[in-house]
Motif scaffolding. Structure first.
Motif, short mmCIF file in Angstrom:
data_model
loop_
_atom_site.label_atom_id
_atom_site.label_comp_id
_atom_site.label_asym_id
_atom_site.label_seq_id
_atom_site.Cartn_x
_atom_site.Cartn_y
_atom_site.Cartn_z
N PHE A 40 1.00 -1.07 0.04
CA PHE A 40 0.06 -0.04 -0.03
C PHE A 40 1.01 1.27 0.06
O PHE A 40 0.58 2.12 -0.86
CB PHE A 40 -0.91 0.11 1.12
CG PHE A 40 -1.88 1.06 1.23
CD1 PHE A 40 -2.80 1.44 0.40
CD2 PHE A 40 -1.57 2.35 2.03
CE1 PHE A 40 -3.63 2.72 0.62
CE2 PHE A 40 -2.32 3.30 2.38
CZ PHE A 40 -3.47 3.61 1.37
N MET A 41 1.97 1.24 0.81
CA MET A 41 2.80 2.36 0.79
C MET A 41 3.63 2.45 -0.70
O MET A 41 3.56 3.72 -1.15
CB MET A 41 3.80 2.16 1.97
CG MET A 41 3.41 2.28 3.41
SD MET A 41 4.54 1.87 4.70
CE MET A 41 5.59 3.42 4.55
N VAL A 47 1.79 6.68 -6.81
CA VAL A 47 1.01 7.87 -6.91
C VAL A 47 1.46 9.17 -7.01
O VAL A 47 1.28 10.12 -7.74
CB VAL A 47 -0.23 7.89 -6.01
CG1 VAL A 47 -1.07 9.18 -5.96
CG2 VAL A 47 -1.20 6.62 -6.37
N TYR A 48 2.56 9.12 -6.00
CA TYR A 48 3.37 10.71 -5.75
C TYR A 48 4.32 10.71 -7.06
O TYR A 48 4.44 11.84 -7.53
CB TYR A 48 4.18 10.44 -4.42
CG TYR A 48 5.07 11.70 -4.49
CD1 TYR A 48 4.70 13.03 -4.27
CD2 TYR A 48 6.54 11.53 -4.28
CE1 TYR A 48 5.48 14.02 -3.96
CE2 TYR A 48 7.22 12.57 -4.32
CZ TYR A 48 6.91 13.90 -3.97
OH TYR A 48 7.57 14.85 -4.01
N PHE A 49 4.62 9.76 -7.52
CA PHE A 49 5.64 9.96 -8.63
C PHE A 49 4.71 10.36 -9.67
O PHE A 49 5.25 11.22 -10.81
CB PHE A 49 6.34 8.59 -9.06
CG PHE A 49 7.75 8.35 -8.51
CD1 PHE A 49 7.89 8.76 -7.07
CD2 PHE A 49 8.81 8.10 -9.27
CE1 PHE A 49 8.98 8.57 -6.44
CE2 PHE A 49 10.08 7.99 -8.58
CZ PHE A 49 10.17 8.04 -7.22
N THR A 55 5.36 8.99 -15.60
CA THR A 55 4.49 7.87 -15.74
C THR A 55 5.46 6.49 -15.76
O THR A 55 6.53 6.61 -16.72
CB THR A 55 3.74 8.13 -16.87
OG1 THR A 55 2.63 7.21 -17.13
CG2 THR A 55 4.47 7.92 -18.49
N PRO A 56 4.98 5.57 -15.46
CA PRO A 56 5.49 4.42 -15.74
C PRO A 56 5.64 3.60 -17.40
O PRO A 56 4.66 3.77 -17.92
CB PRO A 56 5.08 3.05 -14.76
CG PRO A 56 3.76 3.70 -14.55
CD PRO A 56 3.66 5.27 -14.98
N PRO A 92 13.57 2.47 -7.04
CA PRO A 92 13.31 4.02 -6.99
C PRO A 92 12.45 4.85 -6.36
O PRO A 92 12.70 5.94 -5.82
CB PRO A 92 13.32 4.18 -8.46
CG PRO A 92 13.71 3.06 -9.28
CD PRO A 92 13.36 1.83 -8.32
N LEU A 93 11.27 4.33 -6.05
CA LEU A 93 10.25 4.90 -5.21
C LEU A 93 10.60 5.29 -4.02
O LEU A 93 10.26 6.24 -3.67
CB LEU A 93 8.94 4.10 -5.49
CG LEU A 93 8.02 3.74 -6.83
CD1 LEU A 93 6.89 2.69 -6.41
CD2 LEU A 93 7.81 4.91 -7.53
#
Length: 330
Positions: A40-41, A47-49, A55-56, A92-93
């Motif tokens: 979830f984190m 979402v923050y990225f 965008t992925p 990286p997140l």
């Protein structure tokens, strides 16, 4: 007849509700074995990225290798391109969460998952930083990024250095943070004796105490991780390290077993070397070694009261150094 249908309908809803309740109860009871909270984190970070205009995307290099990137949504040609390469401590997140916001306002960002981390994977048996560098370079070429500067931390620094070596036409500037490229065999053996554990046991933790040791080695300031319950640390290990665990260990083993290269290529690009003065993973003397090796094209910046993980302990100062180096502003 109507009462029969009514009973069947009630029975269906009751059985469905009970099944859902049972599933929920079982999930709660096994929460400490499931990476649900960390997933979830991880979702929140993704979402923050996206809110940072990223965008992925996944790039298939061939039928064996896929590289996953976070890329700037709408490239602006009045901004330089910056490739950010992470180290071993997750994806990286998690590693760039304190930097991606400010950096995304100054650069077109391209943030890959290294092979066997995050969503990048390969069936190839190669484990060298050269192979990582070639795959990242090929991936960037596929998404139309022909010229860029690179900022990399720790293990990512090994990869960035090789990218600059094999693609001098593409890599404009290089910023390397706390990366032990200039280890001699004697220095490496001494550091391993000092740490007292094989690097793969620390870099790819199995138990909560292994992860705490990794964080304690990487940071200088008081770590709050000792207050984090074991079940959360186990979830983090499950999500970040159990995936491709064998391959991650092989990457670490490759670096430990390879002989130091006395003829390490001297980069032609302008290079910024950044180091925490309290680094317990790669001692500060390695920063001076690397600067001497690179000569006049290099500059060394030392951040005070910071350990190995400058990206987490001093992200604002790190961002300022990257801004001033790549685009000449603060």
């Amino acid at each position: 007849m109507e009462s029969k249908h009514l009973w069947q309908l009630i029975s269906f809803y009751l059985s469905t509700t009970l099944a859902l309740l049972r599933h929920l109860v079982l999930h709660i009871l096994t929460l400490n074995q499931s990476p649900f909270i960390i997933k979830f984190m991880d979702l929140i970070l993704s979402v923050y990225f996206r809110l940072c205009n990223l965008t992925p995307c996944a790039v298939d290099l061939d039928d064996q290798t896929t590289i996953h990137f976070w890329v700037t949504n709408h490239r602006r040609f009045d901004r330089p391109s910056l490739v950010m390469i992470h180290g071993y401590g997750g994806n990286p997140l998690w590693q760039f969460v304190y930097q991606v916001g400010p950096l995304s306002r100054r650069f077109n960002l391209y943030i890959p998952d290294l092979l066997f981390f995050g969503k990048s994977h390969s069936k190839s048996p190669f484990r060298s930083e050269f192979f990582q560098a070639k795959c990242l370079s090929d991936g960037l070429k596929r998404i139309g990024v022909d010229r860029f500067s690179v900022y990399a931390i720790s293990y990512g620094g090994f990869v960035a250095y090789r990218m600059a070596e094999i693609r001098p036409d593409a890599v404009e500037k290089v910023a390397i943070v706390s990366s032990g490229l200039s280890f001699t065999d004697e220095q490496r053996d001494q550091q391993l004796r000092t740490i007292g554990r094989h690097p793969s046991e620390i870099l790819v933790p199995k138990k909560p105490d292994d992860l705490r040791l990794l964080v304690n080695l990487s940071t200088f300031k008081q770590s709050t991780l000792k207050w984090v319950p074991d079940f959360l640390l186990r979830q983090f290990i499950t999500l970040m390290y159990d995936h491709c665990r064998k391959e991650k260990i092989e990457l670490a083993d490759y670096l430990v077993k390879k002989k130091a290269d006395p003829n390490l290529h001297v980069l032609t690009q302008e290079t910024l070397i950044i180091w925490g003065d309290q680094d317990k993973v790669f001692p500060l003397e390695l920063a001076y070694n690397l600067q001497r090796h690179l000569g006049k094209n290099s500059r060394l910046e030392i951040i005070k009261n910071v350990g190995h993980a400058a990206n987490l302990e001093s992200p604002d100062e790190l961002n300022k150094l990257i801004f001033s180096f790549v685009i000449g502003c603060s």
